[in-house]
Design a protein around this motif. Structure first.
Motif, PDB file in Angstrom:
ATOM      1  N   ASP A  98       9.031  11.653   3.344  1.00  0.00           N
ATOM      2  CA  ASP A  98      10.311  11.028   2.965  1.00  0.00           C
ATOM      3  C   ASP A  98      10.181   9.507   3.061  1.00  0.00           C
ATOM      4  O   ASP A  98       9.747   8.986   4.097  1.00  0.00           O
ATOM      5  CB  ASP A  98      11.409  11.530   3.902  1.00  0.00           C
ATOM      6  N   ARG A  99      10.574   8.823   2.015  1.00  0.00           N
ATOM      7  CA  ARG A  99      10.423   7.366   2.011  1.00  0.00           C
ATOM      8  C   ARG A  99      11.235   6.694   3.118  1.00  0.00           C
ATOM      9  O   ARG A  99      10.918   5.586   3.526  1.00  0.00           O
ATOM     10  CB  ARG A  99      10.812   6.790   0.652  1.00  0.00           C
ATOM     11  N   ARG A 100      12.259   7.371   3.619  1.00  0.00           N
ATOM     12  CA  ARG A 100      13.052   6.780   4.699  1.00  0.00           C
ATOM     13  C   ARG A 100      12.228   6.649   5.990  1.00  0.00           C
ATOM     14  O   ARG A 100      12.473   5.763   6.805  1.00  0.00           O
ATOM     15  CB  ARG A 100      14.305   7.627   4.953  1.00  0.00           C
ATOM     16  N   ILE A 101      11.237   7.517   6.146  1.00  0.00           N
ATOM     17  CA  ILE A 101      10.341   7.384   7.305  1.00  0.00           C
ATOM     18  C   ILE A 101       9.515   6.100   7.181  1.00  0.00           C
ATOM     19  O   ILE A 101       9.297   5.387   8.159  1.00  0.00           O
ATOM     20  CB  ILE A 101       9.426   8.622   7.410  1.00  0.00           C
ATOM     21  N   ILE A 102       9.100   5.807   5.954  1.00  0.00           N
ATOM     22  CA  ILE A 102       8.348   4.563   5.728  1.00  0.00           C
ATOM     23  C   ILE A 102       9.236   3.357   6.032  1.00  0.00           C
ATOM     24  O   ILE A 102       8.801   2.386   6.664  1.00  0.00           O
ATOM     25  CB  ILE A 102       7.833   4.506   4.283  1.00  0.00           C
ATOM     26  N   PHE A 103      10.496   3.427   5.609  1.00  0.00           N
ATOM     27  CA  PHE A 103      11.413   2.314   5.901  1.00  0.00           C
ATOM     28  C   PHE A 103      11.571   2.125   7.405  1.00  0.00           C
ATOM     29  O   PHE A 103      11.673   0.989   7.894  1.00  0.00           O
ATOM     30  CB  PHE A 103      12.779   2.586   5.256  1.00  0.00           C
ATOM     31  N   ILE A 104      11.615   3.240   8.144  1.00  0.00           N
ATOM     32  CA  ILE A 104      11.746   3.136   9.605  1.00  0.00           C
ATOM     33  C   ILE A 104      10.519   2.433  10.201  1.00  0.00           C
ATOM     34  O   ILE A 104      10.642   1.557  11.063  1.00  0.00           O
ATOM     35  CB  ILE A 104      11.924   4.532  10.231  1.00  0.00           C
ATOM     36  N   PHE A 105       9.326   2.791   9.723  1.00  0.00           N
ATOM     37  CA  PHE A 105       8.104   2.127  10.213  1.00  0.00           C
ATOM     38  C   PHE A 105       8.152   0.625   9.930  1.00  0.00           C
ATOM     39  O   PHE A 105       7.798  -0.203  10.783  1.00  0.00           O
ATOM     40  CB  PHE A 105       6.870   2.743   9.552  1.00  0.00           C
ATOM     41  N   ILE A 106       8.577   0.267   8.717  1.00  0.00           N
ATOM     42  CA  ILE A 106       8.651  -1.163   8.365  1.00  0.00           C
ATOM     43  C   ILE A 106       9.679  -1.871   9.240  1.00  0.00           C
ATOM     44  O   ILE A 106       9.454  -2.994   9.729  1.00  0.00           O
ATOM     45  CB  ILE A 106       9.007  -1.333   6.875  1.00  0.00           C
ATOM     46  N   GLY A 107      10.814  -1.209   9.463  1.00  0.00           N
ATOM     47  CA  GLY A 107      11.848  -1.810  10.317  1.00  0.00           C
ATOM     48  C   GLY A 107      11.353  -2.023  11.740  1.00  0.00           C
ATOM     49  O   GLY A 107      11.570  -3.088  12.332  1.00  0.00           O
ATOM     50  N   LEU A 108      10.661  -1.009  12.273  1.00  0.00           N
ATOM     51  CA  LEU A 108      10.118  -1.160  13.628  1.00  0.00           C
ATOM     52  C   LEU A 108       9.035  -2.233  13.677  1.00  0.00           C
ATOM     53  O   LEU A 108       8.956  -3.016  14.628  1.00  0.00           O
ATOM     54  CB  LEU A 108       9.538   0.179  14.096  1.00  0.00           C
ATOM     55  N   GLY A 109       8.225  -2.265  12.619  1.00  0.00           N
ATOM     56  CA  GLY A 109       7.161  -3.271  12.565  1.00  0.00           C
ATOM     57  C   GLY A 109       7.708  -4.683  12.505  1.00  0.00           C
ATOM     58  O   GLY A 109       7.058  -5.639  12.942  1.00  0.00           O
ATOM     59  N   THR A 110       8.908  -4.836  11.977  1.00  0.00           N
ATOM     60  CA  THR A 110       9.541  -6.152  11.931  1.00  0.00           C
ATOM     61  C   THR A 110      10.255  -6.473  13.236  1.00  0.00           C
ATOM     62  O   THR A 110      10.143  -7.575  13.777  1.00  0.00           O
ATOM     63  CB  THR A 110      10.553  -6.208  10.773  1.00  0.00           C
ATOM     64  N   ALA A 111      10.983  -5.490  13.775  1.00  0.00           N
ATOM     65  CA  ALA A 111      11.835  -5.760  14.936  1.00  0.00           C
ATOM     66  C   ALA A 111      11.061  -5.869  16.249  1.00  0.00           C
ATOM     67  O   ALA A 111      11.351  -6.755  17.062  1.00  0.00           O
ATOM     68  CB  ALA A 111      12.891  -4.653  15.049  1.00  0.00           C
ATOM     69  N   VAL A 112      10.092  -4.990  16.439  1.00  0.00           N
ATOM     70  CA  VAL A 112       9.412  -4.962  17.742  1.00  0.00           C
ATOM     71  C   VAL A 112       8.724  -6.290  18.073  1.00  0.00           C
ATOM     72  O   VAL A 112       8.894  -6.823  19.181  1.00  0.00           O
ATOM     73  CB  VAL A 112       8.408  -3.785  17.790  1.00  0.00           C
ATOM     74  N   ILE A 138       0.826  -2.334   8.599  1.00  0.00           N
ATOM     75  CA  ILE A 138       1.439  -1.020   8.331  1.00  0.00           C
ATOM     76  C   ILE A 138       1.343  -0.690   6.845  1.00  0.00           C
ATOM     77  O   ILE A 138       0.983   0.429   6.459  1.00  0.00           O
ATOM     78  CB  ILE A 138       2.916  -1.021   8.793  1.00  0.00           C
ATOM     79  N   ILE A 139       1.647  -1.668   5.989  1.00  0.00           N
ATOM     80  CA  ILE A 139       1.582  -1.432   4.538  1.00  0.00           C
ATOM     81  C   ILE A 139       0.150  -1.104   4.113  1.00  0.00           C
ATOM     82  O   ILE A 139      -0.085  -0.178   3.318  1.00  0.00           O
ATOM     83  CB  ILE A 139       2.112  -2.664   3.777  1.00  0.00           C
ATOM     84  N   ALA A 140      -0.820  -1.828   4.644  1.00  0.00           N
ATOM     85  CA  ALA A 140      -2.224  -1.563   4.283  1.00  0.00           C
ATOM     86  C   ALA A 140      -2.642  -0.160   4.702  1.00  0.00           C
ATOM     87  O   ALA A 140      -3.311   0.556   3.943  1.00  0.00           O
ATOM     88  CB  ALA A 140      -3.125  -2.613   4.939  1.00  0.00           C
ATOM     89  N   ILE A 141      -2.234   0.258   5.920  1.00  0.00           N
ATOM     90  CA  ILE A 141      -2.580   1.610   6.398  1.00  0.00           C
ATOM     91  C   ILE A 141      -1.945   2.666   5.494  1.00  0.00           C
ATOM     92  O   ILE A 141      -2.591   3.660   5.126  1.00  0.00           O
ATOM     93  CB  ILE A 141      -2.121   1.786   7.856  1.00  0.00           C
ATOM     94  N   LEU A 142      -0.682   2.460   5.111  1.00  0.00           N
ATOM     95  CA  LEU A 142       0.002   3.429   4.254  1.00  0.00           C
ATOM     96  C   LEU A 142      -0.667   3.527   2.877  1.00  0.00           C
ATOM     97  O   LEU A 142      -0.812   4.620   2.319  1.00  0.00           O
ATOM     98  CB  LEU A 142       1.479   3.055   4.095  1.00  0.00           C
ATOM     99  N   VAL A 143      -1.077   2.385   2.344  1.00  0.00           N
ATOM    100  CA  VAL A 143      -1.754   2.395   1.042  1.00  0.00           C
ATOM    101  C   VAL A 143      -3.081   3.147   1.135  1.00  0.00           C
ATOM    102  O   VAL A 143      -3.424   3.960   0.263  1.00  0.00           O
ATOM    103  CB  VAL A 143      -1.981   0.952   0.546  1.00  0.00           C
ATOM    104  N   ILE A 144      -3.825   2.891   2.208  1.00  0.00           N
ATOM    105  CA  ILE A 144      -5.118   3.584   2.388  1.00  0.00           C
ATOM    106  C   ILE A 144      -4.900   5.092   2.546  1.00  0.00           C
ATOM    107  O   ILE A 144      -5.578   5.907   1.889  1.00  0.00           O
ATOM    108  CB  ILE A 144      -5.855   3.007   3.611  1.00  0.00           C
ATOM    109  N   LEU A 145      -3.937   5.493   3.396  1.00  0.00           N
ATOM    110  CA  LEU A 145      -3.665   6.918   3.603  1.00  0.00           C
ATOM    111  C   LEU A 145      -3.233   7.586   2.295  1.00  0.00           C
ATOM    112  O   LEU A 145      -3.662   8.710   1.980  1.00  0.00           O
ATOM    113  CB  LEU A 145      -2.578   7.095   4.664  1.00  0.00           C
ATOM    114  N   GLY A 146      -2.393   6.911   1.519  1.00  0.00           N
ATOM    115  CA  GLY A 146      -1.931   7.471   0.260  1.00  0.00           C
ATOM    116  C   GLY A 146      -3.070   7.711  -0.715  1.00  0.00           C
ATOM    117  O   GLY A 146      -3.134   8.759  -1.380  1.00  0.00           O
ATOM    118  N   ASN A 147      -3.975   6.749  -0.792  1.00  0.00           N
ATOM    119  CA  ASN A 147      -5.110   6.894  -1.713  1.00  0.00           C
ATOM    120  C   ASN A 147      -6.082   7.964  -1.246  1.00  0.00           C
ATOM    121  O   ASN A 147      -6.639   8.716  -2.054  1.00  0.00           O
ATOM    122  CB  ASN A 147      -5.820   5.547  -1.873  1.00  0.00           C
ATOM    123  N   VAL A 148      -6.301   8.054   0.079  1.00  0.00           N
ATOM    124  CA  VAL A 148      -7.184   9.100   0.614  1.00  0.00           C
ATOM    125  C   VAL A 148      -6.594  10.481   0.322  1.00  0.00           C
ATOM    126  O   VAL A 148      -7.308  11.414  -0.098  1.00  0.00           O
ATOM    127  CB  VAL A 148      -7.385   8.902   2.130  1.00  0.00           C
TER     128      VAL A 148
END
Length: 285
Positions: A11-25, A253-263
């Motif tokens: 679910d793309r909302r999980i990705i949004f949560i990761f981005i939000g945490l990556g920004t806020a933390v 986080i974005i780089a990891i997601l792109v790599i995982l998606g392509n794999v």
């Protein structure tokens, strides 16, 4: 359902949560990632650092809220440097929404370094017209600004005694997100031969590299990274360094997601699976 299909169907909302945490933390719990100071920022720092005590620095902060994330930390860091060196700061803005950002920035920097308004710095406020104001400052500061931002006559402000044009100003600093930089180069640096340091948004910075080699600019601070470098040079940990922590983590986080998606996509192709990913992003569950 294979792991690859499930991964691509996240679910793309999980990705949004990761981005939000990556920004806020990192903003709440700073990481303090290592930063290397580039020669352009070091040149800007040294230009200010080598000015004699009591020198007058005109800082025009020409930006509005859409670019304050990059330029507001830069303004505060540069003004704190000026105050630490006991330089006299003359602040102004050529943008109508600028006073709402510049006035608190000057106050924050002054309070942090124990400086007093009208004694150590003055905020002239907003004036319309890039070229008119810049040329006018070469003739008479008081004709352009009869009173400061707080409606105080300039003749009543101690820090401006004996100051009425570029001739009494030792350095001009322009912090901007627009073509105002071009006009400061044309008029302050070229026509009136004043030393000029530029702070600009990251997307603008490379356009002004040639002015460094021609010595029309004595230093260049580019974007949030440049502001973070300046903070590091001053041994400060301000909003720019916090912002770079957040920006760097989100990029990871974005780089990891792109790599995982392509794999995952490659794994599906090799296994002969078709029909697109599962879940809300694509094909059937």
């Amino acid at each position: 359902m294979s792991w690859a299909r499930r991964l691509l169907g996240v679910d793309r909302r999980i990705i949004f949560i990761f981005i939000g945490l990556g920004t806020a933390v990192p903003l709440l719990l700073p990481v303090n990632l290592p930063i290397t100071v580039t020669p352009r920022v070091e040149a800007a720092y040294q230009t200010i650092d080598t000015l004699p005590e009591g020198s007058r620095v005109l800082i025009s902060m020409d930006y509005e809220p859409d670019t304050m994330a990059e330029l507001q930390p830069m303004s505060i860091a540069i003004m704190r440097h000026c105050f630490r060196k006991n330089l006299k700061v003359i602040g102004m803005t050529l943008y109508p929404a600028g006073p709402g950002l510049v006035e608190p920035a000057m106050r924050i920097a002054a309070e942090a370094e124990g400086k007093t308004r009208n004694v150590d710095y003055v905020f002239l406020g907003y004036k319309s017209g890039f070229q008119t104001v810049m040329i006018g400052l070469g003739e008479s500061l008081r004709q352009q600004y009869p009173v400061d931002f707080y409606r105080t006559p300039l003749d009543s402000i101690p820090v401006l005694r004996g100051v009425d044009s570029y001739a009494q100003i030792d350095l001009v600093v322009n912090l901007t997100a627009s073509s105002a930089a071009d006009y400061w180069i044309q008029f302050a640096a070229t026509r009136y031969r004043k030393k000029l340091v530029l702070g600009a948004t990251a997307v603008m910075a490379t356009d002004y590299y040639p002015y460094l080699s021609s010595r029309q600019l004595l230093g260049l601070v580019g974007g949030m990274k440049g502001a973070a470098e300046y903070e590091k040079r001053m041994d400060l940990f301000g909003d720019a360094r916090r912002g770079m922590d957040a920006q760097s983590l989100v990029h990871v986080i974005i780089a990891i997601l792109v790599i995982l998606g392509n794999v995952a996509l490659l794994a599906m192709q090799r296994s002969g699976e078709g029909g697109g990913p599962a879940g809300p992003l694509g094909g059937p569950r």
